[in-house]
Scaffold this motif. Structure first.
Motif, short mmCIF file in Angstrom:
data_model
loop_
_atom_site.label_atom_id
_atom_site.label_comp_id
_atom_site.label_asym_id
_atom_site.label_seq_id
_atom_site.Cartn_x
_atom_site.Cartn_y
_atom_site.Cartn_z
N GLY A 189 35.06 1.83 31.37
CA GLY A 189 35.49 0.54 31.93
C GLY A 189 36.75 0.01 31.29
N LYS A 190 37.16 0.64 30.18
CA LYS A 190 38.36 0.20 29.47
C LYS A 190 39.36 1.33 29.33
CE LYS A 190 35.55 -3.02 26.72
NZ LYS A 190 35.14 -3.40 25.34
N CYS A 191 39.11 2.45 30.02
CA CYS A 191 39.99 3.60 29.88
C CYS A 191 39.80 4.52 31.08
CB CYS A 191 39.65 4.37 28.59
SG CYS A 191 38.02 5.18 28.64
N ASN A 192 40.62 5.56 31.14
CA ASN A 192 40.41 6.64 32.10
C ASN A 192 39.34 7.53 31.49
OD1 ASN A 192 40.53 9.20 33.39
ND2 ASN A 192 42.64 8.84 34.03
N LEU A 193 38.11 7.39 31.94
CA LEU A 193 36.97 8.03 31.28
C LEU A 193 37.08 9.55 31.28
CD1 LEU A 193 34.30 7.64 29.82
CD2 LEU A 193 33.15 7.67 32.04
N SER A 194 37.45 10.14 32.40
CA SER A 194 37.53 11.60 32.46
C SER A 194 38.58 12.13 31.48
CB SER A 194 37.85 12.07 33.88
OG SER A 194 39.10 11.56 34.32
N LYS A 195 39.69 11.41 31.34
CA LYS A 195 40.74 11.81 30.40
C LYS A 195 40.25 11.68 28.96
CE LYS A 195 45.15 13.13 30.40
NZ LYS A 195 45.62 14.30 31.18
N ALA A 196 39.51 10.61 28.69
CA ALA A 196 38.99 10.38 27.35
C ALA A 196 37.97 11.45 26.97
CB ALA A 196 38.35 9.00 27.27
N ILE A 197 37.10 11.82 27.92
CA ILE A 197 36.11 12.87 27.66
C ILE A 197 36.81 14.20 27.42
CG2 ILE A 197 34.29 14.25 28.74
CD1 ILE A 197 33.35 11.64 30.09
N GLN A 198 37.86 14.46 28.18
CA GLN A 198 38.63 15.69 27.98
C GLN A 198 39.23 15.73 26.57
OE1 GLN A 198 41.63 16.42 30.94
NE2 GLN A 198 42.56 18.10 29.80
N ALA A 199 39.78 14.60 26.14
CA ALA A 199 40.35 14.53 24.79
C ALA A 199 39.28 14.74 23.74
CB ALA A 199 41.04 13.18 24.58
N SER A 200 38.14 14.10 23.93
CA SER A 200 37.05 14.19 22.96
C SER A 200 36.56 15.62 22.79
CB SER A 200 35.88 13.30 23.39
OG SER A 200 34.82 13.36 22.46
N ALA A 201 36.57 16.39 23.89
CA ALA A 201 36.00 17.73 23.87
C ALA A 201 37.05 18.84 23.89
CB ALA A 201 35.05 17.89 25.07
#
Length: 298
Positions: free
Chosen positions: A147-159
């Motif tokens: 809700g505060k970010c591009n979630l799919s991009k954030a998950i990609q970065a995390s993994a």
């Protein structure tokens, strides 16, 4: 069935989690394919109407969190146990397309078309979801919240696995796997003021890491001195956090879920029977502790 696909796919649980919510935060450690243990734990929780209001994940834990927050039982396990040997998802095809060993483009554009994600439920504001990633410029972990970010991009970065993957750029900043600097994203719970915290590990209690940073890291990330400075401390901080979590668990401050026997699955393991067995180990470990978990939550 293709020998490269888990032969007992039809026995995995399925269906949708109930709408019932349980106040608390579940913390998901990373660990590559050891994340199958986490998926087993999460499916057992969903099967038993335990859907926590907050979830935070790192690396494989960030990927595991998606199906849990969207309430899709067996969804994450089916993806991993079906596509593990598809090179577009994990392998040379992913490297060519996404410059890393995990094929996020293939996952988001092809796999999710065949195995749809309940985006409406995933984005429901009644449940918080955060994932961690490492900022290469500062060497610090950062949390990205739904809700505060591009979630799919954030998950990609995390993994995005270090050493073998190109950093993910978010707002002009390069990021990699959250585990580079913080392998268990427990601090997010403290920052968020969560009172009930459940931590899911992917290694047995006795596991500790050797302090220091590898020669490969010093070579590959020599342009990021703050990252290397942080990575030098990562394993020591991990060992300290594991000790702290055990103490908190013993005193009833948190609820700790760990593999009941040593995990032999490696970071890039391709043995489908081993991966499937690890999933069921997670499911059974959680199932055997449901009463204790409910007591803790009271």
């Amino acid at each position: 069935m293709d020998s490269k696909v888990y032969r007992h796919l039809d026995k995995l649980p399925s269906g949708r989690a109930s709408e019932k919510l349980t106040h608390g935060c579940i913390v998901l450690e990373g660990g590559g394919w050891k994340g199958l243990y986490t998926l087993g734990v999460l499916d057992c929780l969903m099967k038993n109407d335990i859907n926590f209001t907050s979830t935070v994940g790192c690396s494989a834990g960030a990927l595991s969190a998606i199906g849990y927050v969207s309430g899709q039982i067996g969804w994450g396990a089916r993806i991993d146990l079906t596509y593990r040997h598809d090179s577009n998802y994990c392998g040379i095809g992913a490297i060519k397309r996404d410059h890393g060993v995990t094929g996020f483009t293939y996952l988001f554009k092809k796999i999710l078309r065949d195995m749809p994600l309940d985006k409406k439920r995933l984005n429901d504001p009644s449940r918080r979801l955060a994932v961690s990633a490492t900022n290469l410029l500062t060497g610090q972990v950062e949390y990205f919240e739904k809700g505060k970010c591009n979630l799919s991009k954030a998950i990609q970065a995390s993994a995005t696995v270090p050493y073998v993957s190109k950093p993910v750029i978010i707002n002009g900043v390069p990021y990699l796997d959250g585990g580079c600097t913080e392998k268990i994203p427990y601090p997010w719970c403290e920052q968020s003021g969560e009172e009930k915290v459940i931590v899911v590990r992917t290694r047995e209690l006795s596991y500790r890491r050797k302090p220091g940073v590898s020669k490969a890291a010093k070579l590959i990330y020599r342009k990021y001195p703050k990252l290397l400075e942080s990575m030098e401390k990562t394993n020591r901080r991990f060992n300290e956090m594991v000790d702290m979590l055990e103490e908190k668990s013993a005193s009833g401050g948190i609820f700790l879920i760990v593999p009941s026997k040593p995990v032999t699955v490696s970071r890039f393991d391709g043995d489908m029977d081993k991966l499937g067995a690890l999933y069921w180990q997670g499911y059974r470990d959680m199932n055997s502790r449901l009463d204790l978990l409910r007591d803790y939550l009271k």
